[in-house]
Design a protein around this motif. Structure first.
Motif, mmCIF file in Angstrom:
data_model
loop_
_atom_site.group_PDB
_atom_site.id
_atom_site.type_symbol
_atom_site.label_atom_id
_atom_site.label_comp_id
_atom_site.label_asym_id
_atom_site.label_seq_id
_atom_site.Cartn_x
_atom_site.Cartn_y
_atom_site.Cartn_z
ATOM 1 N N GLY A 3 0.825 -1.206 0.000
ATOM 2 C CA GLY A 3 0.000 0.000 0.000
ATOM 3 C C GLY A 3 0.855 1.249 0.000
ATOM 4 N N GLY A 4 0.388 2.275 -0.666
ATOM 5 C CA GLY A 4 1.050 3.573 -0.680
ATOM 6 C C GLY A 4 0.134 4.617 -0.083
ATOM 7 N N PHE A 5 0.714 5.472 0.769
ATOM 8 C CA PHE A 5 -0.073 6.459 1.498
ATOM 9 C C PHE A 5 0.575 7.828 1.364
ATOM 10 C CE2 PHE A 5 -0.244 2.286 3.469
ATOM 11 C CZ PHE A 5 -1.599 2.012 3.390
ATOM 12 N N LEU A 6 -0.236 8.873 1.217
ATOM 13 C CA LEU A 6 0.279 10.227 1.035
ATOM 14 C C LEU A 6 -0.867 11.220 1.094
ATOM 15 C CD1 LEU A 6 -0.536 10.789 -2.232
ATOM 16 C CD2 LEU A 6 1.356 9.212 -2.491
ATOM 17 N N VAL A 7 -0.509 12.484 1.102
ATOM 18 C CA VAL A 7 -1.506 13.555 1.070
ATOM 19 C C VAL A 7 -1.251 14.387 -0.179
ATOM 20 C CG1 VAL A 7 -2.433 15.601 2.238
ATOM 21 C CG2 VAL A 7 -1.649 13.640 3.593
ATOM 22 N N ILE A 8 -2.285 14.538 -1.006
ATOM 23 C CA ILE A 8 -2.197 15.357 -2.212
ATOM 24 C C ILE A 8 -2.898 16.676 -1.910
ATOM 25 C CG2 ILE A 8 -2.832 15.584 -4.634
ATOM 26 C CD1 ILE A 8 -2.992 12.462 -4.680
ATOM 27 N N ASP A 34 3.548 -3.230 -12.297
ATOM 28 C CA ASP A 34 2.827 -2.842 -13.512
ATOM 29 C C ASP A 34 1.338 -2.673 -13.246
ATOM 30 O OD1 ASP A 34 5.140 -2.875 -15.072
ATOM 31 O OD2 ASP A 34 4.919 -5.009 -15.535
ATOM 32 N N ASP A 35 0.908 -2.951 -12.011
ATOM 33 C CA ASP A 35 -0.518 -2.895 -11.671
ATOM 34 C C ASP A 35 -0.717 -2.071 -10.400
ATOM 35 O OD1 ASP A 35 -3.244 -3.302 -11.377
ATOM 36 O OD2 ASP A 35 -3.075 -5.444 -10.905
ATOM 37 N N LEU A 36 -0.871 -0.750 -10.572
ATOM 38 C CA LEU A 36 -1.196 0.130 -9.452
ATOM 39 C C LEU A 36 -2.666 0.484 -9.545
ATOM 40 C CD1 LEU A 36 1.933 0.387 -9.405
ATOM 41 C CD2 LEU A 36 1.582 2.710 -8.626
ATOM 42 N N GLN A 37 -3.351 0.401 -8.417
ATOM 43 C CA GLN A 37 -4.784 0.661 -8.377
ATOM 44 C C GLN A 37 -5.086 1.711 -7.309
ATOM 45 O OE1 GLN A 37 -6.566 -3.167 -7.546
ATOM 46 N NE2 GLN A 37 -5.658 -4.118 -9.362
ATOM 47 N N VAL A 60 -11.409 1.959 -7.355
ATOM 48 C CA VAL A 60 -12.179 3.016 -8.006
ATOM 49 C C VAL A 60 -11.360 3.561 -9.177
ATOM 50 C CG1 VAL A 60 -13.509 3.655 -5.952
ATOM 51 C CG2 VAL A 60 -11.330 4.781 -6.395
ATOM 52 N N GLN A 61 -12.031 4.184 -10.120
ATOM 53 C CA GLN A 61 -11.346 4.724 -11.298
ATOM 54 C C GLN A 61 -10.669 6.059 -11.024
ATOM 55 O OE1 GLN A 61 -10.914 2.916 -14.144
ATOM 56 N NE2 GLN A 61 -11.792 1.395 -12.776
ATOM 57 N N SER A 62 -11.193 6.823 -10.051
ATOM 58 C CA SER A 62 -10.617 8.129 -9.742
ATOM 59 C C SER A 62 -11.052 8.561 -8.345
ATOM 60 C CB SER A 62 -11.059 9.171 -10.772
ATOM 61 O OG SER A 62 -12.450 9.381 -10.693
ATOM 62 N N HIS A 67 -6.197 4.602 -0.557
ATOM 63 C CA HIS A 67 -4.761 4.362 -0.727
ATOM 64 C C HIS A 67 -4.457 3.941 -2.161
ATOM 65 C CE1 HIS A 67 -6.691 0.560 0.417
ATOM 66 N NE2 HIS A 67 -5.808 -0.025 -0.381
ATOM 67 N N ILE A 68 -3.173 3.857 -2.464
ATOM 68 C CA ILE A 68 -2.718 3.306 -3.740
ATOM 69 C C ILE A 68 -2.269 1.884 -3.458
ATOM 70 C CG2 ILE A 68 -1.011 3.448 -5.591
ATOM 71 C CD1 ILE A 68 -0.943 6.492 -5.054
ATOM 72 N N MET A 69 -2.744 0.950 -4.253
ATOM 73 C CA MET A 69 -2.427 -0.468 -4.068
ATOM 74 C C MET A 69 -1.473 -0.912 -5.170
ATOM 75 S SD MET A 69 -3.542 -2.568 -1.839
ATOM 76 C CE MET A 69 -2.952 -4.191 -1.511
ATOM 77 N N PHE A 70 -0.344 -1.478 -4.761
ATOM 78 C CA PHE A 70 0.640 -2.040 -5.681
ATOM 79 C C PHE A 70 0.385 -3.545 -5.718
ATOM 80 C CE2 PHE A 70 2.394 1.798 -4.027
ATOM 81 C CZ PHE A 70 3.347 2.276 -4.922
#
Length: 161
Positions: A51-56, A75-78, A90-92, A109-112
């Motif tokens: 998992g990737g975590f951050l604040v945009i 090659d597969d980040l979701q 989700v798509q966005s 989160h971003i899933m690798f």
């Protein structure tokens, strides 16, 4: 056309072009301006997922959407959100005008998926975030201890990872 008419026309076109260019640079207020802070990845248990975590932060008056991410690690980040303790792709995700999108443990989160290697504590993972309107943003996620949690999130329940 005589020389004087040609010069006058050339000057008029130059002024028009200069005004158009300066007008474009002044429209930056309507274009999203993204910055990222607090980016990290807990050290993965194996090479199956992470998992990737951050604040945009969006520093403009124009809303935008996070639409994807890429990384040399996978090659597969979701993009995932967690609602009612259930994780779903989700798509966005919305990044509000003059606001922020928090990707944190127990939440979005971003899933690798299918890691090419297993990063260790102290490594950095490069990610490029993609948006609907703003240009791509490159960020490095610091690989932290598996129990690391950024600045007191509201909940750690429902992590699912």
């Amino acid at each position: 056309m005589n020389a004087r008419t040609t010069r006058t026309l050339a000057v008029a076109l130059s002024l028009t072009a200069a005004l158009a260019i300066s007008g474009c640079s002044g429209s930056d207020e309507s274009e999203p301006k993204m910055s990222v802070s607090g980016a990290f990845m807990p050290q993965p248990v194996n090479d199956k997922m992470a998992g990737g975590f951050l604040v945009i932060k969006n520093g403009s008056g124009a809303a935008d959407k996070l639409t994807g991410a890429t990384s040399p690690l996978s090659d597969d980040l979701q993009i995932h959100e967690t609602k009612d303790q259930k994780m779903q792709q989700v798509q966005s995700m919305d990044v509000p005008a003059n606001g922020e999108l928090r990707l944190e443990r127990g939440g979005s989160h971003i899933m690798f998926m299918g890691l090419k290697s297993t990063p260790k504590v102290g490594d950095k993972v490069t990610v490029e975030l993609r948006f609907e309107k703003a240009g791509p943003v490159k960020v490095e996620l610091d690989v932290k201890d598996r129990t690391y949690n950024a600045q007191a999130p509201t909940s750690t329940a429902g992590n699912g990872h």
